[in-house]
Design an enzyme around this catalytic site. Structure first.
Site, mmCIF file in Angstrom:
data_model
loop_
_atom_site.group_PDB
_atom_site.id
_atom_site.type_symbol
_atom_site.label_atom_id
_atom_site.label_comp_id
_atom_site.label_asym_id
_atom_site.label_seq_id
_atom_site.Cartn_x
_atom_site.Cartn_y
_atom_site.Cartn_z
ATOM 1 N N LYS A 167 -8.263 2.184 7.483
ATOM 2 C CA LYS A 167 -7.414 2.485 6.328
ATOM 3 C C LYS A 167 -7.882 3.818 5.769
ATOM 4 O O LYS A 167 -8.980 3.929 5.239
ATOM 5 C CB LYS A 167 -7.506 1.402 5.260
ATOM 6 C CG LYS A 167 -6.570 1.682 4.109
ATOM 7 C CD LYS A 167 -6.508 0.545 3.129
ATOM 8 C CE LYS A 167 -5.383 0.699 2.117
ATOM 9 N NZ LYS A 167 -5.273 1.991 1.507
ATOM 10 N N ARG A 223 0.383 9.198 2.424
ATOM 11 C CA ARG A 223 1.296 8.728 3.451
ATOM 12 C C ARG A 223 2.256 9.848 3.806
ATOM 13 O O ARG A 223 2.821 10.485 2.917
ATOM 14 C CB ARG A 223 2.068 7.531 2.893
ATOM 15 C CG ARG A 223 3.089 6.915 3.801
ATOM 16 C CD ARG A 223 2.365 6.230 4.934
ATOM 17 N NE ARG A 223 3.219 5.297 5.629
ATOM 18 C CZ ARG A 223 3.252 3.998 5.373
ATOM 19 N NH1 ARG A 223 2.527 3.503 4.408
ATOM 20 N NH2 ARG A 223 4.008 3.202 6.077
ATOM 21 N N ARG A 266 5.268 8.687 0.562
ATOM 22 C CA ARG A 266 5.518 7.255 0.417
ATOM 23 C C ARG A 266 6.625 6.987 -0.604
ATOM 24 O O ARG A 266 7.366 6.031 -0.491
ATOM 25 C CB ARG A 266 4.204 6.633 -0.043
ATOM 26 C CG ARG A 266 4.286 5.223 -0.444
ATOM 27 C CD ARG A 266 2.927 4.804 -0.946
ATOM 28 N NE ARG A 266 2.961 3.411 -1.294
ATOM 29 C CZ ARG A 266 1.885 2.646 -1.319
ATOM 30 N NH1 ARG A 266 0.718 3.146 -1.016
ATOM 31 N NH2 ARG A 266 1.973 1.397 -1.661
ATOM 32 N N ARG A 326 6.386 -6.995 1.868
ATOM 33 C CA ARG A 326 4.951 -7.100 1.751
ATOM 34 C C ARG A 326 4.454 -8.349 2.490
ATOM 35 O O ARG A 326 3.317 -8.727 2.378
ATOM 36 C CB ARG A 326 4.591 -7.199 0.265
ATOM 37 C CG ARG A 326 3.170 -6.848 -0.067
ATOM 38 C CD ARG A 326 2.933 -6.986 -1.538
ATOM 39 N NE ARG A 326 3.214 -5.779 -2.293
ATOM 40 C CZ ARG A 326 2.474 -4.691 -2.320
ATOM 41 N NH1 ARG A 326 1.391 -4.607 -1.592
ATOM 42 N NH2 ARG A 326 2.812 -3.662 -3.069
ATOM 43 N N LYS A 366 -4.617 -5.440 3.998
ATOM 44 C CA LYS A 366 -5.717 -4.493 3.931
ATOM 45 C C LYS A 366 -6.993 -5.194 3.471
ATOM 46 O O LYS A 366 -6.932 -6.102 2.642
ATOM 47 C CB LYS A 366 -5.374 -3.338 2.989
ATOM 48 C CG LYS A 366 -5.051 -3.780 1.602
ATOM 49 C CD LYS A 366 -4.420 -2.645 0.801
ATOM 50 C CE LYS A 366 -3.920 -3.188 -0.517
ATOM 51 N NZ LYS A 366 -2.896 -2.430 -1.165
HETATM 52 P P1 AMP Z 1 -2.292 0.503 -0.646
HETATM 53 O O1 AMP Z 1 -1.813 1.804 -1.189
HETATM 54 O O2 AMP Z 1 -3.722 0.221 -0.950
HETATM 55 O O3 AMP Z 1 -1.343 -0.637 -0.942
HETATM 56 O O4 AMP Z 1 -2.259 0.603 0.945
HETATM 57 C C1 AMP Z 1 -1.113 1.000 1.639
HETATM 58 C C2 AMP Z 1 -1.220 2.460 2.006
HETATM 59 O O5 AMP Z 1 -2.358 2.702 2.819
HETATM 60 C C3 AMP Z 1 -0.085 2.935 2.879
HETATM 61 O O6 AMP Z 1 1.048 3.280 2.122
HETATM 62 C C4 AMP Z 1 -0.676 4.148 3.574
HETATM 63 O O7 AMP Z 1 -0.438 5.301 2.784
HETATM 64 C C5 AMP Z 1 -2.163 3.894 3.558
HETATM 65 N N1 AMP Z 1 -2.757 3.717 4.897
HETATM 66 C C6 AMP Z 1 -3.953 4.223 5.252
HETATM 67 N N2 AMP Z 1 -4.257 3.905 6.513
HETATM 68 C C7 AMP Z 1 -3.251 3.169 6.996
HETATM 69 C C8 AMP Z 1 -2.987 2.535 8.255
HETATM 70 N N3 AMP Z 1 -3.836 2.600 9.275
HETATM 71 N N4 AMP Z 1 -1.814 1.862 8.373
HETATM 72 C C9 AMP Z 1 -0.940 1.778 7.340
HETATM 73 N N5 AMP Z 1 -1.136 2.355 6.134
HETATM 74 C C10 AMP Z 1 -2.278 3.039 5.961
#
Ligand code: AMP
Length: 592
Positions: A269, A274, A289, A450, A456
């Protein structure tokens, strides 16, 4: 269509708090709009004249609006401003100014929805010298033709605060009700009608792949459900992203996305931005995003895509991470985020914090949408879409925790798989990344969802015990309390406290009173609202993240710290140490 008819819709929307009633009002307005006006009405009821991804900035400030009002009505700017202060809304002041106008054109034409829509769209295209005056003229032109109510909504739309309370969900339901469910009359008991679940789902899916409510409404009107189902991804129209669920741990993330470990892929991650990259031949555009276009801000990404992406047409999904040009290590997001906001000197910034794009999905490949294809197949296309021999664009590092035959002596293979997942997770943290993403390789791409395809796992930060070093009297209702607290960790090497941040939330009034009573006797020096304290009170503090910072003498800052509880059992030397803060920052304290 006369603008007055739309104003009537605004008035009815503003008059009710009920979402069902708002939906019914909108459905009726959509059903009544003629072919040409429907897309304009659908956009304008949400107070915009742009598609979600159009960067359109009208460039209308309140100052400019006051000038335009003065020009259109002859009422003094001072009086308009006074009215604005009283009413708290410049739209209301506009209605008043038009009502009190001193000059009137002899025959003023009727304002139409088209006039307002086109004039506002044109504003975004004015550039360079004289553009402010042209904007004033254009807004004044609309106001000259408006009655007081029309002026109220023209001004609110131009300023981007329509205040009629219509969200995307209400527009979605109204489109379903107007064009798919057929009957907008409501129940005999007088309750407003509501759309059926499957009609709402059909509109929602169409919106998620297009992000274009005006188009979705037209499609629903002209071709019903079948036509909506035919709407698909298109180049240069960004697609909404899939959302991830939070998992408590790596094990939980694995279990969350798929019943069978064979279907799980783990990826790093990345802590960046994004980027959804659309390419058609030499034309490349980059969206965030939130669907905004940022092509201009990322010339290095555009170049890398032109050089390395071999597919003639594709949409690729990934995360752009800022790197240190010397070491190649990822830099904290804060340092990279200025690249998204800043539109000038973009090349210099690209040299300062170059982007590396880690690609993790492919939504469209050589003329065909891949949304319904399982992730497994999309990743095959992704591998075929670009040449990996590059520093600036690469496939996101990943791991398949369960590959057949990798678990000798482990009956179901899961023990090894979970170990492999944890090892991958620790490696990701050690390399400076945020955590890992678990994904279901059998899942299609479901924009905006979702559920069940991605989870994550990030370290849950252990709370820290920190000493209150300085404080500030709060403002407003809590001004009798010391509510803003500077927090320090202990550095045994120098026997000193090093500040790591400032706390202002998380306590109840009761706790704040208690806190003030404990701190007041410790005040060493007072300067206005600020006080220096004998460092004695220790608090347990939760936070989201530890970031490097030049603001505090520890070199770190807690992100979103909140009060958790008092630690009267601890003295300042028992507080957490600077070394621990450093270790936590470096991610050595994962959840295992
Ligand atoms: P969060 O913002 O914590 O909800 O996590 C989702 C965001 O993590 C996504 O919108 C991406 O911008 C980011 N992201 C980072 N690495 C990855 C990955 N390997 N696959 C998908 N999203 C990722």
């Amino acid at each position: 269509m006369e603008y007055a008819a739309l104003v009537d819709v605004y008035r009815r929307l503003a008059a009710t708090e009920s979402t069902n009633e708002k939906t019914a009002v909108l459905a009726e307005a959509f059903a009544d709009a003629d072919a040409e006006h429907l897309p304009m009405v659908v956009a304008l009821v949400r107070g915009t004249v742009f598609r979600a991804w159009e960067p359109g900035d009208l460039g209308v400030s309140s100052g400019l609006t006051v000038r335009a009002l003065r020009k259109a009505t002859g009422v003094d700017e001072d009086r308009i401003e006074e009215r604005w202060r009283e009413a708290g809304d410049l739209g209301d002041a506009a209605a008043w100014a038009v009502d009190h106008r001193r000059q009137r054109t002899l025959v003023s034409p009727t304002l139409t929805v088209r006039d307002v829509y086109r004039t506002l769209r044109d504003l975004a295209t004015y550039e360079g010298t004289g553009s402010r005056d042209r904007r004033i003229d254009a807004v004044a032109g609309l106001i000259s033709d408006a009655d007081p109510e029309e002026a109220r909504y023209v001004v609110r739309t131009a300023l981007g605060h329509l205040r009629v309370g219509v969200g995307g969900g209400t527009v979605r339901d109204a489109v379903a009700l107007a064009f798919l469910d057929g009957d907008v009359s409501g129940t005999d008991a007088g309750d407003p009608p509501t759309p059926s679940e499957d009609a709402v789902a059909a509109v929602e899916r169409a919106h998620q792949v297009t992000n274009d409510f005006p188009l979705v409404a037209e499609t629903a009107r002209d071709g019903g459900r079948a036509a909506l189902a035919d709407l698909d991804v298109e180049l240069f129209r960004p697609v909404e992203v899939v959302l991830a669920r939070n998992a408590e741990s790596v094990d939980a993330a694995l279990a969350d996305v798929a019943a069978d470990l064979e279907d799980v892929l783990l990826e790093r991650k990345f802590d960046g931005a994004r980027v959804q990259i659309h390419k058609d031949g030499d034309e490349v555009r980059v969206f965030t995003r939130r669907l905004l276009e940022v092509t201009e801000q990322f010339p290095d990404v555009v170049r890398a895509v032109r050089e390395r992406v071999t597919a003639a047409s594709c949409i690729l999904d990934g995360e752009a991470v800022g790197t240190d040009p010397e070491t190649g290590d990822p830099v904290p997001f804060q340092q990279f985020s200025k690249r998204i906001r800043q539109e000038e000197d973009v090349e210099a910034l690209a040299d300062e914090v170059p982007a590396v794009v880690h690609l993790f999905d492919c939504l469209y490949f050589e003329g065909a949408s891949l949304l319904d294809a399982p992730l497994r197949d999309r990743l095959d296309r992704l591998s075929a879409a670009f040449d990996p021999a590059s520093d600036s664009i690469e496939r996101a590092a990943n791991c398949r925790p369960a590959v057949p035959g990798d678990a000798p002596g482990d009956e179901d293979g899961n023990g090894d798989a979970v170990d492999a997942a944890w090892a991958f997770y620790r490696e990701a943290l050690a390399a400076g990344h945020e955590g890992v993403m678990a994904k279901n390789l059998a899942a299609p791409y479901r924009p905006g969802r979702r559920v069940g395809t991605m989870a994550k796992a990030k370290p849950v930060m252990e709370p820290l015990d920190l000493v209150v070093t300085r404080a500030q009297w709060s403002e407003g209702r809590r001004s009798d309390f010391l509510g803003r607290l500077f927090l320090g960790c202990y550095d045994p090497e120098t026997d000193a406290l090093r500040e790591v941040g400032r706390l202002a939330t998380g306590y109840t009034d009761e706790e704040l009173r208690d806190l003030t009573a404990r701190l007041e006797p410790l005040i060493a020096e007072e300067d206005g609202r600020r006080v220096d304290l004998e460092p004695e009170v220790v608090l347990e503090v939760e936070y989201e993240e530890i970031q490097p910072s030049t603001e505090y003498d520890s070199g770190y800052a807690l992100r979103f710290p909140r009060f958790s509880r008092f630690r009267p059992d601890l003295g300042p030397e028992d507080a957490d140490t600077l070394a621990r803060v450093e270790r936590l920052h470096e991610g050595e304290n994962g959840t295992q």
